[in-house]
Design a protein around this motif. Sequence first.
Motif, mmCIF file in Angstrom:
data_model
loop_
_atom_site.group_PDB
_atom_site.id
_atom_site.type_symbol
_atom_site.label_atom_id
_atom_site.label_comp_id
_atom_site.label_asym_id
_atom_site.label_seq_id
_atom_site.Cartn_x
_atom_site.Cartn_y
_atom_site.Cartn_z
ATOM 1 N N ASN A 129 -89.737 -24.000 74.270
ATOM 2 C CA ASN A 129 -89.330 -24.663 75.507
ATOM 3 C C ASN A 129 -90.529 -24.965 76.399
ATOM 4 O O ASN A 129 -90.622 -26.045 76.992
ATOM 5 C CB ASN A 129 -88.334 -23.789 76.274
ATOM 6 C CG ASN A 129 -87.120 -23.405 75.444
ATOM 7 O OD1 ASN A 129 -87.181 -22.464 74.663
ATOM 8 N ND2 ASN A 129 -86.026 -24.120 75.606
ATOM 9 N N VAL A 130 -91.448 -24.010 76.491
ATOM 10 C CA VAL A 130 -92.643 -24.207 77.314
ATOM 11 C C VAL A 130 -93.515 -25.302 76.717
ATOM 12 O O VAL A 130 -94.033 -26.175 77.431
ATOM 13 C CB VAL A 130 -93.431 -22.893 77.455
ATOM 14 C CG1 VAL A 130 -94.683 -23.105 78.307
ATOM 15 C CG2 VAL A 130 -92.562 -21.798 78.084
ATOM 16 N N ASP A 149 -84.612 -25.670 80.038
ATOM 17 C CA ASP A 149 -85.814 -26.491 79.892
ATOM 18 C C ASP A 149 -86.276 -27.055 81.228
ATOM 19 O O ASP A 149 -87.471 -27.155 81.489
ATOM 20 C CB ASP A 149 -85.550 -27.637 78.907
ATOM 21 C CG ASP A 149 -85.556 -27.171 77.461
ATOM 22 O OD1 ASP A 149 -86.615 -26.752 76.986
ATOM 23 O OD2 ASP A 149 -84.499 -27.221 76.813
ATOM 24 N N ILE A 154 -87.988 -24.326 83.305
ATOM 25 C CA ILE A 154 -89.294 -24.046 82.709
ATOM 26 C C ILE A 154 -90.268 -25.172 83.028
ATOM 27 O O ILE A 154 -91.422 -24.935 83.412
ATOM 28 C CB ILE A 154 -89.156 -23.827 81.191
ATOM 29 C CG1 ILE A 154 -88.530 -22.454 80.923
ATOM 30 C CG2 ILE A 154 -90.511 -23.941 80.484
ATOM 31 C CD1 ILE A 154 -88.210 -22.183 79.471
ATOM 32 N N VAL A 163 -94.003 -25.083 84.936
ATOM 33 C CA VAL A 163 -95.232 -25.614 84.343
ATOM 34 C C VAL A 163 -95.833 -26.682 85.250
ATOM 35 O O VAL A 163 -97.055 -26.747 85.446
ATOM 36 C CB VAL A 163 -94.959 -26.182 82.936
ATOM 37 C CG1 VAL A 163 -96.220 -26.803 82.358
ATOM 38 C CG2 VAL A 163 -94.441 -25.083 82.004
ATOM 39 N N ALA A 192 -98.773 -23.016 75.459
ATOM 40 C CA ALA A 192 -97.524 -22.384 75.877
ATOM 41 C C ALA A 192 -97.610 -20.865 75.753
ATOM 42 O O ALA A 192 -97.134 -20.124 76.631
ATOM 43 C CB ALA A 192 -96.367 -22.916 75.030
ATOM 44 N N LEU A 214 -97.188 -18.063 78.942
ATOM 45 C CA LEU A 214 -96.279 -16.914 78.928
ATOM 46 C C LEU A 214 -97.046 -15.598 79.005
ATOM 47 O O LEU A 214 -96.634 -14.664 79.701
ATOM 48 C CB LEU A 214 -95.409 -16.941 77.675
ATOM 49 C CG LEU A 214 -94.177 -17.858 77.727
ATOM 50 C CD1 LEU A 214 -93.507 -17.913 76.373
ATOM 51 C CD2 LEU A 214 -93.185 -17.383 78.783
ATOM 52 N N VAL A 269 -95.193 -18.669 83.539
ATOM 53 C CA VAL A 269 -93.805 -19.085 83.382
ATOM 54 C C VAL A 269 -92.949 -17.839 83.201
ATOM 55 O O VAL A 269 -93.222 -17.016 82.320
ATOM 56 C CB VAL A 269 -93.633 -20.030 82.168
ATOM 57 C CG1 VAL A 269 -92.165 -20.376 81.954
ATOM 58 C CG2 VAL A 269 -94.458 -21.299 82.370
#
Length: 338
Positions: free
Chosen positions: A144-145, A171, A174, A178, A292, A296, A301
């Motif tokens: 998703n990221v 999504d 997230i 971002v 990504a 995380l 995120v």
Amino acid sequence: MKAYRIYAPRTVKLDEMDALPVGEKCVKLKNLMCGISSLDVAVYEGRVKAECPIIPVRQSVGFVSEVGASVAALQRGKRVVTYPQASCHNCKACKESRFFDCEKPVMFGINEDGYLSDFSVVSEDDVYIIPDRIKDEEAVFIENVARALNALAKMNVEKGDQIVIMGATVDGIIMAQVAMYYQAVPIVVDMRADMLALAQKAGVYFIVDAVNDDVCKKILSLTGGRMADSCAYFVNSGLPLQSACDYTATHGRIAVIGNAGDAAASCNVGDLLRKDLDLFTVVDCGKHYPSAINLLANHTVLVDSLIEGVVSFDEVPQMFEKLSDSDDIAPLKTLVKL
């Protein structure tokens, strides 16, 4: 090996299968946790055609239990996350080494077995090592990221840009986080007060209630009278795609983000032409998995509030039935602990 396989619409069975051989450039994974996406539910319901019987699910984290003879970069015991698709290596893009532009990608859980099993065998190219700072529950959100990063890159979002995000979905929330990391200004629009509250909890300052607010008027006010530089439209948001044209400034950019299992959407091409808008689709992650993972790992995120719940491996049939019967157009993510 134990694996769930979808045989027909709304028919999933637990099968005992032979152990998979490990090719010389492959690794065997002991799967630890899977994330269930809207596409997995669409396959279960038969809205997306898959090569049944098939093991569903493309989002998984596990550890390497065995390596092939030619594998050097991965060792037993390494914890990894899976990439959701693989390149065909035969199309024009692949022959030019543009593997992320593959014209006929292998989609795990659709035309190739996915990861809803205790063990899986995959190419070493389709897994990424993850640091201990990322929990299993967080790792299943890496796709998703990465897709959010891919969409922002395609929209060429820069520092200070205002971006309307249509859908406080998993999504969408997230993507808003971002965007804020890159110092853009997200404006999240949704019909559901509870999901807008989750967006605020994630740090989003500008939210718009599509039920109670005059959306165009509010976005006009927030953007100094010119509307947004770009708009990210999530197909599973339940919002009309036509509105994306209204929310985006002249010469702006619209990204339509989703998959084949999401509801259809349409807009007036005349409005695109009148405002000279760039419209494109985003369905994959591109080359953004490493970035990504870093976002995380650094807790840039936050995803804990986006988890609906965690079910056991034995509860998978009931889980699919529940998700299929749900009226929620864009649910939070359900996890399966193996």
